[in-house]
Design a protein around this motif. Structure first.
Motif, short mmCIF file in Angstrom:
data_model
loop_
_atom_site.label_atom_id
_atom_site.label_comp_id
_atom_site.label_asym_id
_atom_site.label_seq_id
_atom_site.Cartn_x
_atom_site.Cartn_y
_atom_site.Cartn_z
N LEU A 32 0.67 -1.04 0.22
CA LEU A 32 -0.06 -0.14 -0.05
C LEU A 32 0.89 1.20 -0.03
O LEU A 32 1.65 1.43 0.86
CB LEU A 32 -0.89 -0.07 1.23
CG LEU A 32 -1.97 0.95 1.10
CD1 LEU A 32 -3.22 0.46 0.43
CD2 LEU A 32 -2.44 1.52 2.66
N ASP A 33 0.72 2.17 -0.96
CA ASP A 33 1.31 3.20 -0.96
C ASP A 33 0.44 4.50 -0.91
O ASP A 33 -0.61 4.47 -1.52
CB ASP A 33 2.19 3.44 -2.44
CG ASP A 33 2.91 4.65 -2.24
OD1 ASP A 33 2.55 5.77 -1.99
OD2 ASP A 33 4.27 4.71 -2.64
N ILE A 34 0.57 5.15 0.05
CA ILE A 34 -0.51 6.38 0.29
C ILE A 34 -0.44 7.18 -0.55
O ILE A 34 -1.36 8.07 -0.64
CB ILE A 34 -0.27 6.98 1.66
CG1 ILE A 34 0.88 7.58 2.09
CG2 ILE A 34 -0.61 5.58 2.82
CD1 ILE A 34 1.12 8.31 2.97
N SER A 35 0.50 7.41 -1.46
CA SER A 35 0.69 8.48 -2.49
C SER A 35 -0.59 8.57 -3.33
O SER A 35 -1.10 9.56 -3.77
CB SER A 35 1.99 8.48 -3.28
OG SER A 35 2.90 8.91 -2.43
N GLY A 82 7.95 14.04 7.54
CA GLY A 82 7.26 14.71 7.06
C GLY A 82 5.67 14.71 7.37
O GLY A 82 5.30 13.54 7.99
N LEU A 83 5.08 15.58 6.82
CA LEU A 83 3.48 15.33 7.13
C LEU A 83 2.91 13.94 6.59
O LEU A 83 1.98 13.48 7.42
CB LEU A 83 2.68 16.60 6.44
CG LEU A 83 2.77 18.18 7.21
CD1 LEU A 83 2.18 18.96 6.27
CD2 LEU A 83 2.38 18.01 8.71
N LEU A 84 3.34 13.43 5.68
CA LEU A 84 2.49 12.39 5.04
C LEU A 84 2.98 11.05 6.17
O LEU A 84 2.21 10.20 6.12
CB LEU A 84 3.10 11.90 3.60
CG LEU A 84 2.24 12.82 2.40
CD1 LEU A 84 2.76 12.40 1.28
CD2 LEU A 84 0.65 12.61 2.75
N SER A 85 4.35 11.22 6.77
CA SER A 85 4.50 10.27 7.61
C SER A 85 3.22 10.24 8.81
O SER A 85 3.12 9.06 9.22
CB SER A 85 5.68 10.30 8.28
OG SER A 85 5.99 11.31 9.23
N VAL A 86 2.62 11.18 9.09
CA VAL A 86 1.57 11.22 10.19
C VAL A 86 0.52 10.46 9.59
O VAL A 86 -0.05 9.53 10.14
CB VAL A 86 1.17 12.69 10.52
CG1 VAL A 86 0.07 12.71 11.59
CG2 VAL A 86 2.55 13.28 10.96
N VAL A 87 -0.01 10.73 8.17
CA VAL A 87 -1.19 10.15 7.81
C VAL A 87 -0.94 8.66 7.66
O VAL A 87 -1.76 7.57 7.83
CB VAL A 87 -1.33 10.77 6.27
CG1 VAL A 87 -2.68 10.07 5.77
CG2 VAL A 87 -1.60 12.15 6.46
N ASP A 88 0.33 8.08 6.97
CA ASP A 88 0.80 6.80 7.02
C ASP A 88 0.79 6.18 8.16
O ASP A 88 0.30 5.07 8.16
CB ASP A 88 2.22 6.87 6.51
CG ASP A 88 2.58 5.50 5.51
OD1 ASP A 88 1.81 4.71 5.39
OD2 ASP A 88 3.88 5.34 5.42
N GLY A 89 1.39 6.80 9.22
CA GLY A 89 1.13 6.14 10.69
C GLY A 89 0.03 5.89 11.03
O GLY A 89 -0.50 4.83 11.60
N TRP A 90 -0.89 6.79 10.61
CA TRP A 90 -2.46 6.64 11.10
C TRP A 90 -2.97 5.67 10.47
O TRP A 90 -3.69 4.89 11.05
CB TRP A 90 -3.10 8.14 11.16
CG TRP A 90 -4.40 8.31 11.58
CD1 TRP A 90 -4.94 8.31 12.78
CD2 TRP A 90 -5.55 8.38 10.76
NE1 TRP A 90 -6.19 8.11 12.72
CE2 TRP A 90 -6.59 8.18 11.55
CE3 TRP A 90 -5.74 8.37 9.25
CZ2 TRP A 90 -7.86 8.46 10.67
CZ3 TRP A 90 -6.91 8.12 8.59
CH2 TRP A 90 -7.91 8.35 9.38
N LEU A 91 -3.03 5.49 9.25
CA LEU A 91 -3.53 4.47 8.59
C LEU A 91 -2.90 3.21 8.67
O LEU A 91 -3.71 2.17 9.06
CB LEU A 91 -3.26 4.73 7.06
CG LEU A 91 -4.11 5.84 6.24
CD1 LEU A 91 -3.59 6.06 4.88
CD2 LEU A 91 -5.59 5.67 6.44
#
Lengths: 334, 237
Positions: free
Chosen positions: A19-22, A317-326
């Motif tokens: 899964l890539d959150i991009s 970076g900000l996306l690491s927060v989203v990534d970690g949360w998911l």
């Protein structure tokens, strides 16, 4: 021997499965960008266009940083070369009146080979080095190109810059130029995404993680790095080409080291480890810049504090927060 | 022009430190040769210098008539040299199959049967069981098999193995010994670095003993058995 034989289809499939959150992030952003003009006022369109152009600039930078593991402090040189190429073609045509849409598009595209050529020359030397030496040499070349543009008054108008640039009548209204920019940036981003998911893209990660291992498996590390450097420079040139008609002028500061810092900051804010990271970074950086400078002249102080906070508390970076949360959500944690 | 590896007067340096002093050795086609010596005597550096991973090197290194000095590691790899480093450097996030597929490369020299995943799995049945497992979740012995397998996927004519059985349990060493003996039967030339004399004696015909960056002894391993003073002096056995 082709790079393709080195990386098989099943390897690609394996990576795609992960899964890539991009992808979801890019889709959400695309919808938001399409809907953005619903917000009334011209200012939001100006900010939106700037976010897109600098976002593409930062995405191209991240080919070198996130995917190849090197930092370039001279990437603005290629952005600026692209901007000047288009500007030098457009300026006499605009002054004479009667700039056609097709001519305009060709002038935009003309920036790509010029920036690519610039990146080929600079990259030829830079890829011989890594780490801080790569960064310093790229900066030195960036400043060299900056001073050429700055000093060559008869050709570039030096510090005065080139004024009076305009999109053609068809693209002139801010909302149309915004959507035009969106389409160009979206196409370029799709192409960049494809590159990072190709055997070539995986070879980049391979040499980023361990150049010695990459070499003894039979891959020409320097050549792959050079091709990537030229690709990154080409996309930066395309972003630069969009800049002149948008800002109505170009100036040598577009090539300077301060401009080269912009994609570095954007990648840091959004997350260099994610394809979409630099674009998210551009939204934060450009958005903040546009609004903060209305209230204070201390923009460098503001962005400095943001960077400081990012480095200390969110190095991914900000996306690491989203990534970690998911990821936590998928594991069923609260 | 001759088949095989020829090294003469090889000197190598790390920065200003002179590590190898005039190393000379040869590996003929299909031969299995061992570099013996204690820790830190220059065995790994010799292999790395042949592979081009030590950039600062002088002397003569030729393979199948090609001069390797001045070539980059990827060019040397494409001439038919496979390398299995002692750090192994497998890809921890890729599966066993991916680790093998990533290294596919056409053979530089005709004559050897091309390697496929199936042939690797036939040689190392344990890897077949671990097909979908991520490289980072393998034991030391399994990682070593994977490292050798990855080098084989590049279809080398000469395999460089750096301490293939270092740190492995005796039962795994036995297994690897049999597998390397089997590899010899395929006609592949092997040059490996080793401290373990018993293992070396099982698989290699000839050995070079290295000490202080110089070759101190060159000859057949059987003859070495008759020279306890050489063994004591350089191998401490």
């Amino acid at each position: 021997m082709s790079q393709k034989s080195l990386l098989s289809a099943s390897l690609l499939a394996a990576a795609r499965d992960r899964l890539d959150i991009s992808i979801p992030v890019l889709l959400v952003l695309a919808v938001l960008f399409v809907l953005l003009p619903l917000i009334p006022g011209e200012f939001i369109l100006v900010v939106g266009t700037e976010i897109l152009i600098l976002g593409l600039f930062a995405l191209s930078f991240n080919l070198i940083h996130g995917f190849m593991g090197q930092i370039s402090f001279g990437h603005a040189a290629f952005f600026g070369l692209g901007a000047y190429t288009t500007a030098l073609i457009l300026q006499p045509l605009t002054a004479a009146g009667g700039l056609g849409t097709i001519t305009f598009l060709l002038a935009i595209l003309a920036a790509v080979p010029v920036s690519a050529l610039g990146a080929l020359v600079v990259g030829y030397f830079c890829v011989r080095l890594t780490g801080i030496y790569f960064a310093m040499l790229s900066m030195a070349f960036g400043e060299l190109i900056f001073y050429v543009v700055f000093s060559w008054y008869s050709f570039t108008k030096g510090d005065d810059g080139i004024q009076g640039l305009m999109p053609p009548p068809l693209l002139k209204s801010p909302v149309v130029y915004y959507y035009f920019t969106f389409v160009v940036v979206a196409l370029a981003a799709a192409l960049l995404w494809r590159i990072t998911r190709s055997p070539f893209g995986y070879t980049l990660r391979l040499l980023r993680d361990n150049p010695a291992r990459t070499a003894f498996l039979g891959i020409d590390v320097r050549r792959v790095m050079l091709v990537n450097f030229v690709l990154a420079g080409s996309f930066a040139g395309l972003a630069g080409a969009l800049w002149g008609p948008f800002a109505r002028s170009v100036s040598p500061t577009l090539l300077g080291w301060a401009q080269s810092g912009v994609p570095v900051f954007m990648s840091l804010i959004g997350g260099a480890g994610y394809f979409a990271g630099p674009l998210v970074g551009s939204i934060v950086y450009t958005g903040l810049n546009s609004y903060v400078t209305r209230f204070t002249i201390y923009w460098p102080l503001t962005i400095g504090l943001v960077i400081l906070a990012m480095v200390l508390f969110l190095p991914g970076g900000l996306l690491s927060v989203v990534d970690g949360w998911l990821k936590a959500k998928r594991r069923g944690e609260p | 022009m001759s088949d095989g590896l020829e090294v003469a007067d090889l000197n190598a340096y790390y920065g200003t430190s002179h590590i190898l002093f005039g190393i000379a050795l040869e590996v003929r086609a299909g031969e299995c040769v061992c570099l013996l010596g204690r820790n830190g005597v220059g065995k790994s550096t010799t292999l790395k210098s042949i592979m081009g991973l030590v950039a600062h090197r002088t002397g003569t290194v030729s393979f199948d008539g090609h001069d390797l000095i001045g070539l980059a590691p990827h060019q040397i790899a494409r001439l038919g040299l496979g390398y299995a480093p002692d750090e192994r450097l497998i890809f921890p996030d890729l599966t066993v199959r991916d680790n093998l597929e990533i290294a596919v490369k056409p053979a530089a020299r005709a004559g050897l049967e091309p390697w496929t995943i199936e042939r690797i799995y036939a040689l190392f049945p344990k890897l077949a069981e671990l097909d979908g497992r991520a490289g980072g979740y393998l034991s030391g012995g399994e990682q070593q098999m994977l490292t050798v397998g990855r080098a084989l996927m590049g279809n080398p004519a000469l395999l460089l193995l750096d301490e293939p059985v270092e740190g492995l349990a005796p039962v795994v060493v036995q297994e690897l010994t049999r597998q390397i003996e089997h590899l010899k039967d395929t006609g592949l030339a092997i040059l490996f670095a080793e401290q373990n004399l018993a293992f070396a004696a099982r698989v290699a015909e000839r050995a070079y003993i290295i000490e202080g960056g110089r070759v101190r002894y060159a000859g057949r391993l059987e003859d070495l058995e008759q020279q306890p003073e050489v063994k004591r002096q350089y191998l401490m056995v």
